[in-house]
Design a protein around this motif. Structure first.
Motif, PDB file in Angstrom:
ATOM      1  N   ALA A 250       0.835  -1.210   0.000  1.00 25.88           N
ATOM      2  CA  ALA A 250       0.000   0.000   0.000  1.00 25.88           C
ATOM      3  C   ALA A 250       0.863   1.251   0.000  1.00 25.88           C
ATOM      4  CB  ALA A 250      -0.926  -0.016   1.214  1.00 25.88           C
ATOM      5  N   LEU A 251       1.971   1.241   0.743  1.00 23.93           N
ATOM      6  CA  LEU A 251       2.880   2.386   0.757  1.00 23.93           C
ATOM      7  C   LEU A 251       3.438   2.644  -0.637  1.00 23.93           C
ATOM      8  CD1 LEU A 251       4.578   4.560   2.148  1.00 23.93           C
ATOM      9  CD2 LEU A 251       6.250   2.773   2.720  1.00 23.93           C
ATOM     10  N   ALA A 252       3.845   1.594  -1.332  1.00 22.54           N
ATOM     11  CA  ALA A 252       4.380   1.754  -2.688  1.00 22.54           C
ATOM     12  C   ALA A 252       3.344   2.380  -3.607  1.00 22.54           C
ATOM     13  CB  ALA A 252       4.829   0.397  -3.236  1.00 22.54           C
ATOM     14  N   ARG A 253       2.110   1.912  -3.527  1.00 23.87           N
ATOM     15  CA  ARG A 253       1.055   2.469  -4.383  1.00 23.87           C
ATOM     16  C   ARG A 253       0.802   3.933  -4.056  1.00 23.87           C
ATOM     17  NH1 ARG A 253      -1.394  -2.660  -3.248  1.00 23.87           N
ATOM     18  NH2 ARG A 253      -2.732  -1.667  -1.681  1.00 23.87           N
ATOM     19  N   ARG A 254       0.819   4.288  -2.785  1.00 22.02           N
ATOM     20  CA  ARG A 254       0.546   5.671  -2.390  1.00 22.02           C
ATOM     21  C   ARG A 254       1.676   6.598  -2.827  1.00 22.02           C
ATOM     22  NH1 ARG A 254      -1.065   5.596   3.812  1.00 22.02           N
ATOM     23  NH2 ARG A 254      -1.666   7.750   3.369  1.00 22.02           N
ATOM     24  N   ILE A 255       2.911   6.128  -2.776  1.00 26.28           N
ATOM     25  CA  ILE A 255       4.038   6.939  -3.244  1.00 26.28           C
ATOM     26  C   ILE A 255       3.899   7.207  -4.736  1.00 26.28           C
ATOM     27  CG2 ILE A 255       6.525   6.906  -3.683  1.00 26.28           C
ATOM     28  CD1 ILE A 255       6.827   5.401  -1.002  1.00 26.28           C
ATOM     29  N   ALA A 256       3.586   6.165  -5.511  1.00 24.39           N
ATOM     30  CA  ALA A 256       3.431   6.341  -6.952  1.00 24.39           C
ATOM     31  C   ALA A 256       2.254   7.254  -7.276  1.00 24.39           C
ATOM     32  CB  ALA A 256       3.250   4.981  -7.624  1.00 24.39           C
ATOM     33  N   GLY A 257       1.187   7.164  -6.492  1.00 24.18           N
ATOM     34  CA  GLY A 257       0.045   8.039  -6.706  1.00 24.18           C
ATOM     35  C   GLY A 257       0.352   9.492  -6.398  1.00 24.18           C
ATOM     36  N   ALA A 258       1.214   9.721  -5.398  1.00 24.80           N
ATOM     37  CA  ALA A 258       1.584  11.086  -5.025  1.00 24.80           C
ATOM     38  C   ALA A 258       2.543  11.709  -6.025  1.00 24.80           C
ATOM     39  CB  ALA A 258       2.215  11.093  -3.631  1.00 24.80           C
ATOM     40  N   LEU A 259       3.315  10.866  -6.735  1.00 21.41           N
ATOM     41  CA  LEU A 259       4.300  11.344  -7.702  1.00 21.41           C
ATOM     42  C   LEU A 259       4.107  10.581  -9.018  1.00 21.41           C
ATOM     43  CD1 LEU A 259       7.380  11.461  -5.308  1.00 21.41           C
ATOM     44  CD2 LEU A 259       6.289  13.453  -6.361  1.00 21.41           C
ATOM     45  N   PRO A 260       3.097  10.939  -9.794  1.00 25.32           N
ATOM     46  CA  PRO A 260       2.799  10.170 -11.012  1.00 25.32           C
ATOM     47  C   PRO A 260       3.858  10.256 -12.085  1.00 25.32           C
ATOM     48  CG  PRO A 260       1.408  12.127 -10.850  1.00 25.32           C
ATOM     49  CD  PRO A 260       2.115  12.010  -9.545  1.00 25.32           C
ATOM     50  N   GLY A 261       4.844  11.146 -11.936  1.00 24.64           N
ATOM     51  CA  GLY A 261       5.944  11.221 -12.888  1.00 24.64           C
ATOM     52  C   GLY A 261       7.017  10.176 -12.672  1.00 24.64           C
ATOM     53  N   LEU A 262       6.869   9.334 -11.643  1.00 24.16           N
ATOM     54  CA  LEU A 262       7.827   8.249 -11.429  1.00 24.16           C
ATOM     55  C   LEU A 262       7.682   7.208 -12.533  1.00 24.16           C
ATOM     56  CD1 LEU A 262       7.386   7.683  -7.573  1.00 24.16           C
ATOM     57  CD2 LEU A 262       9.270   8.881  -8.704  1.00 24.16           C
ATOM     58  N   LEU A 263       8.812   6.780 -13.102  1.00 21.30           N
ATOM     59  CA  LEU A 263       8.795   5.749 -14.127  1.00 21.30           C
ATOM     60  C   LEU A 263      10.058   4.917 -14.027  1.00 21.30           C
ATOM     61  CD1 LEU A 263       7.505   5.884 -17.712  1.00 21.30           C
ATOM     62  CD2 LEU A 263       9.760   4.896 -17.295  1.00 21.30           C
ATOM     63  N   GLY A 264       9.900   3.611 -14.156  1.00 23.27           N
ATOM     64  CA  GLY A 264      11.033   2.706 -14.047  1.00 23.27           C
ATOM     65  C   GLY A 264      11.366   2.434 -12.599  1.00 23.27           C
ATOM     66  N   HIS A 265      12.647   2.162 -12.355  1.00 26.49           N
ATOM     67  CA  HIS A 265      13.054   1.849 -10.987  1.00 26.49           C
ATOM     68  C   HIS A 265      13.080   3.099 -10.128  1.00 26.49           C
ATOM     69  CE1 HIS A 265      15.788   1.284  -7.590  1.00 26.49           C
ATOM     70  NE2 HIS A 265      15.296   0.055  -7.584  1.00 26.49           N
ATOM     71  N   VAL A 266      12.588   2.967  -8.899  1.00 25.10           N
ATOM     72  CA  VAL A 266      12.620   4.031  -7.896  1.00 25.10           C
ATOM     73  C   VAL A 266      13.063   3.408  -6.577  1.00 25.10           C
ATOM     74  CG1 VAL A 266      11.256   5.703  -6.590  1.00 25.10           C
ATOM     75  CG2 VAL A 266      10.788   5.338  -9.031  1.00 25.10           C
ATOM     76  N   GLY A 267      14.014   4.029  -5.919  1.00 18.35           N
ATOM     77  CA  GLY A 267      14.460   3.577  -4.609  1.00 18.35           C
ATOM     78  C   GLY A 267      13.891   4.459  -3.525  1.00 18.35           C
ATOM     79  N   VAL A 268      13.442   3.857  -2.449  1.00 18.32           N
ATOM     80  CA  VAL A 268      12.880   4.612  -1.330  1.00 18.32           C
ATOM     81  C   VAL A 268      13.540   4.134  -0.045  1.00 18.32           C
ATOM     82  CG1 VAL A 268      10.790   5.264  -0.081  1.00 18.32           C
ATOM     83  CG2 VAL A 268      10.660   4.751  -2.531  1.00 18.32           C
ATOM     84  N   ASP A 269      14.118   5.062   0.708  1.00 15.49           N
ATOM     85  CA  ASP A 269      14.673   4.744   2.024  1.00 15.49           C
ATOM     86  C   ASP A 269      13.591   4.956   3.072  1.00 15.49           C
ATOM     87  OD1 ASP A 269      17.106   4.178   0.917  1.00 15.49           O
ATOM     88  OD2 ASP A 269      18.036   6.064   1.479  1.00 15.49           O
ATOM     89  N   VAL A 270      13.423   3.982   3.945  1.00 18.50           N
ATOM     90  CA  VAL A 270      12.422   4.089   5.000  1.00 18.50           C
ATOM     91  C   VAL A 270      13.033   3.676   6.329  1.00 18.50           C
ATOM     92  CG1 VAL A 270      10.536   3.587   3.389  1.00 18.50           C
ATOM     93  CG2 VAL A 270      11.528   1.735   4.733  1.00 18.50           C
ATOM     94  N   LEU A 271      12.405   4.135   7.382  1.00 20.43           N
ATOM     95  CA  LEU A 271      12.725   3.691   8.729  1.00 20.43           C
ATOM     96  C   LEU A 271      11.531   2.874   9.213  1.00 20.43           C
ATOM     97  CD1 LEU A 271      14.801   3.987  11.092  1.00 20.43           C
ATOM     98  CD2 LEU A 271      13.330   5.824  11.946  1.00 20.43           C
ATOM     99  N   HIS A 272      11.779   1.612   9.524  1.00 19.24           N
ATOM    100  CA  HIS A 272      10.679   0.763  10.000  1.00 19.24           C
ATOM    101  C   HIS A 272      10.589   0.897  11.514  1.00 19.24           C
ATOM    102  CE1 HIS A 272       7.730  -2.447   9.827  1.00 19.24           C
ATOM    103  NE2 HIS A 272       8.278  -2.907  10.931  1.00 19.24           N
ATOM    104  N   THR A 273       9.471   1.435  11.974  1.00 17.03           N
ATOM    105  CA  THR A 273       9.261   1.684  13.397  1.00 17.03           C
ATOM    106  C   THR A 273       8.135   0.803  13.924  1.00 17.03           C
ATOM    107  OG1 THR A 273       7.557   3.393  13.163  1.00 17.03           O
ATOM    108  CG2 THR A 273       9.854   4.088  12.904  1.00 17.03           C
ATOM    109  N   ALA A 274       7.882   0.895  15.212  1.00 16.75           N
ATOM    110  CA  ALA A 274       6.796   0.129  15.818  1.00 16.75           C
ATOM    111  C   ALA A 274       5.446   0.523  15.237  1.00 16.75           C
ATOM    112  CB  ALA A 274       6.792   0.337  17.331  1.00 16.75           C
ATOM    113  N   ASP A 275       5.348   1.736  14.683  1.00 17.31           N
ATOM    114  CA  ASP A 275       4.104   2.209  14.088  1.00 17.31           C
ATOM    115  C   ASP A 275       4.056   1.995  12.582  1.00 17.31           C
ATOM    116  OD1 ASP A 275       3.104   3.135  16.556  1.00 17.31           O
ATOM    117  OD2 ASP A 275       4.267   4.984  16.368  1.00 17.31           O
TER     118      ASP A 275
END
Length: 335
Positions: A250-275
Motif C-alpha cells: 500500500a505504501l508503494a502504491r501511495r508513493i506512486a500516486g503522489a508522484l505520477p511522474g515516477l517511471l522505471g526503478h525508484v528507490g525509497v529509504d524508509v525507517l521501520h518503526t513500531a508504528d
C-alpha cells in the motif's frame, strides 16, 4: 531493426572526468549499476547499447558501443559534446546520475528536449526527489508518514536524543553528520541542509517499479549502517531480506500516486518503526540495491523499464525473493 539505448551512469560514464581521481566507494556502486544494466541488455537480442565511458577505466565486460570521455571532457566542458553525440544516436535513454546540484533533473530534461524516449522519471519528479524537504512535503500531503525535517535552526523542537544534519539534495549518507543533542544540530544547520531527529527503528529500502501513477513493490531490503562519531555510512544491503506485506504494498502504491511522474526503478529509504514505515527519502533513479534484482527475483530491470515506458503492464515477480547481500566496503582500484 535493433533499438539503440543510451545508458549513462555518471561515475563510470565520465561525469567526474575532470577530477584527478574517482572515489572508490562511488566507483564500486557505479560499476555495479552499470554492469547490472549491461547484463540485462545482453539478454535482449533486439537492443544495442550506447555507453559513455571514462577513458581512465577498463572497459566493461559486456558488449556496448563505447564513447570515450577523457579528462579534457570534464562534466562542465567538453562532456556536453560527448553526451549529445550519444543522445543523437539513441532511440531511448536511461540516466543514472546524482540528484545533487540538479544533475539528474538537468540531464533528464536534455533527453526529453531532444525528443528521445526517457527510461526514467520526469524532470519535474527528479527535482522533487532531489530535495528531501520537497519530497517530504509532497508525500506528507498525500497522507504518507515521513521523517520530520527542519531547515531553520530556530524551529528545531527540544526533543531528547540524537539529531542528523545533512544536505537537502544529498543522496543517502553523503554529507550526513550525527549529533548527540538538538543544540549541536542547530549550530551545524545552515542553508541548503536539513535537520532530522534520529529515530528508533530499522533502516530499510524499497525497490519499486513505477509507471503512470502505479507501482509494483519488488523488494524490501535491510540497510546495514556503521556509525563512527559524527559519520554514518552504509556498509551493506540485504536485498529481498524482508518479506513483502500488504502494508508495504500500500505504501508503494501511495508513493506512486503522489508522484505520477515516477517511471522505471525508484528507490525509497524508509525507517521501520513500531508504528510502521516512515519515508526518509526517495531516489528517482536506479539505486545500488537494484543491482541484485536479477538474482533475487529473476527481474530483467531494463526490459521491465522499456515495457513500462512503452505503455505496457508493470512486470511482477513470479515467486518469492531469494535474498542477496551487497557489500559496499570492498576495495576498488580507483584512478
Amino acid at each position: 531493426m535493433k533499438r539503440r539505448i543510451f545508458v549513462f551512469e555518471f561515475i563510470t560514464g565520465g561525469g567526474l572526468a575532470g577530477q584527478p581521481g574517482l572515489p572508490p566507494s562511488l566507483l564500486r556502486e557505479g560499476r555495479l549499476m552499470r554492469d547490472a544494466l549491461l547484463r540485462d541488455a545482453a539478454a535482449l537480442p533486439d537492443i544495442d547499447i550506447i555507453l559513455l565511458h571514462d577513458a581512465r577505466l577498463p572497459p566493461p565486460d559486456f558488449p556496448a558501443h563505447l564513447i570515450a570521455v577523457t579528462p579534457d571532457h570534464a562534466f562542465d566542458a567538453g562532456f556536453e559534446a560527448s553526451f549529445d553525440h550519444a543522445l543523437d544516436a539513441a532511440d531511448a535513454v536511461l540516466i543514472v546520475a546524482p540528484e545533487t546540484g540538479g544533475v539528474l533533473a538537468a540531464l533528464t530534461s536534455r533527453v526529453t528536449g531532444a525528443g528521445k524516449t526517457l527510461l526514467g522519471c520526469s524532470a519535474d519528479t527528479c527535482r522533487i526527489g532531489a530535495s528531501k524537504s520537497l519530497t517530504a512535503e509532497r508525500l506528507s500531503a498525500a497522507g504518507i508518514a515521513v521523517l520530520p525535517h527542519f531547515t531553520d535552526a530556530a524551529t528545531l523542537p527540544a526533543l531528547p536524543g540524537r539529531w542528523v544534519v545533512k544536505p537537502d539534495d544529498g543522496a543517502g549518507c553523503d554529507g550526513l553528520r550525527l549529533f548527540d543533542t538538538v543544540h549541536q544540530a542547530a549550530q551545524a544547520l545552515r542553508p541548503g541542509f536539513v535537520a532530522q531527529p534520529w529515530m528508533a527503528g530499522e533502516a530499510r529500502s524499497l525497490n519499486l517499479l513505477c509507471a503512470r501513477g502505479e507501482a509494483v513493490l519488488l523488494s524490501i531490503n535491510r540497510q546495514h549502517l556503521a556509525i563512527d562519531g559524527e559519520q554514518v555510512s552504509l556498509v551493506a544491503l540485504a536485498v529481498g531480506d524482508v518479506p513483502i506485506d500488504d502494508m508495504y504494498r500500500a505504501l508503494a502504491r501511495r508513493i506512486a500516486g503522489a508522484l505520477p511522474g515516477l517511471l522505471g526503478h525508484v528507490g525509497v529509504d524508509v525507517l521501520h518503526t513500531a508504528d510502521g514505515p516512515i519515508v526518509v527519502e526517495l531516489n528517482p533513479r536506479l539505486s545500488t540495491s537494484a543491482c541484485a534484482l536479477h538474482d533475487t527475483l529473476g527481474c530483467n530491470l531494463l526490459a521491465a523499464t522499456l515495457a513500462a515506458a512503452d505503455g505496457g503492464p508493470l512486470w511482477r515477480p513470479a515467486g518469492a525473493a531469494r535474498p542477496q547481500r551487497i557489500e559496499l566496503t570492498e576495495a576498488v582500484d580507483a584512478v
